[in-house]
Scaffold this active site. Sequence first.
Site, PDB file in Angstrom:
ATOM      1  CG  HIS A  40     -50.229  14.411 -14.468  1.00  0.00           C
ATOM      2  ND1 HIS A  40     -49.758  14.180 -13.196  1.00  0.00           N
ATOM      3  CD2 HIS A  40     -49.952  13.303 -15.194  1.00  0.00           C
ATOM      4  CE1 HIS A  40     -49.201  12.980 -13.161  1.00  0.00           C
ATOM      5  NE2 HIS A  40     -49.313  12.423 -14.360  1.00  0.00           N
ATOM      6  CE1 TYR A  90     -50.464  21.557 -10.328  1.00  0.00           C
ATOM      7  CE2 TYR A  90     -49.321  23.192  -8.997  1.00  0.00           C
ATOM      8  CZ  TYR A  90     -49.300  22.047  -9.766  1.00  0.00           C
ATOM      9  OH  TYR A  90     -48.113  21.401  -9.980  1.00  0.00           O
TER      10      TYR A  90
END
Length: 144
Positions: free
Chosen positions: A100, A22
């Site tokens: 996302h 991430y």
Amino acid sequence: MRVLFLFGPSLGALGTREPERYGTQTLQEIMHEVTKRADALGHETEWRQSDHEGELVGWLLGARGDGFDVVVVNPGALTHYSYAIRDAIEASGVPAIEVHMTNIYAREEFRRESVISPVCRATITGAGAGGYHLALEALPWITR
């Protein structure tokens, strides 16, 4: 245009949660950059994060009454099983863009299905934090 960014469980841990997947930016840092870009495009933004499904549902259901024109939502793991989030997006009457950071279709089997996609105007997946910027750029086409 007023844009509400909603973030679900564990997204408040960005920056320290699986940085190899991430990145190292915190949610605050990401939203600082997104807000600057939104300002340049003439949009007003607000963002909220919760690890609690009911709170997200309440924010979605209140989005129209709070004057939002569109919702950009990353419900985190709730994407894959929360019919409550799905129903709230549909009931809100506000167009939604699903975002996302990772490509959910290239991840574990259980992450490859989104129960919210059918009620969203668009889905952006796999562009990292840039997905939130792409959502801003897509607003003219999404809200027609």
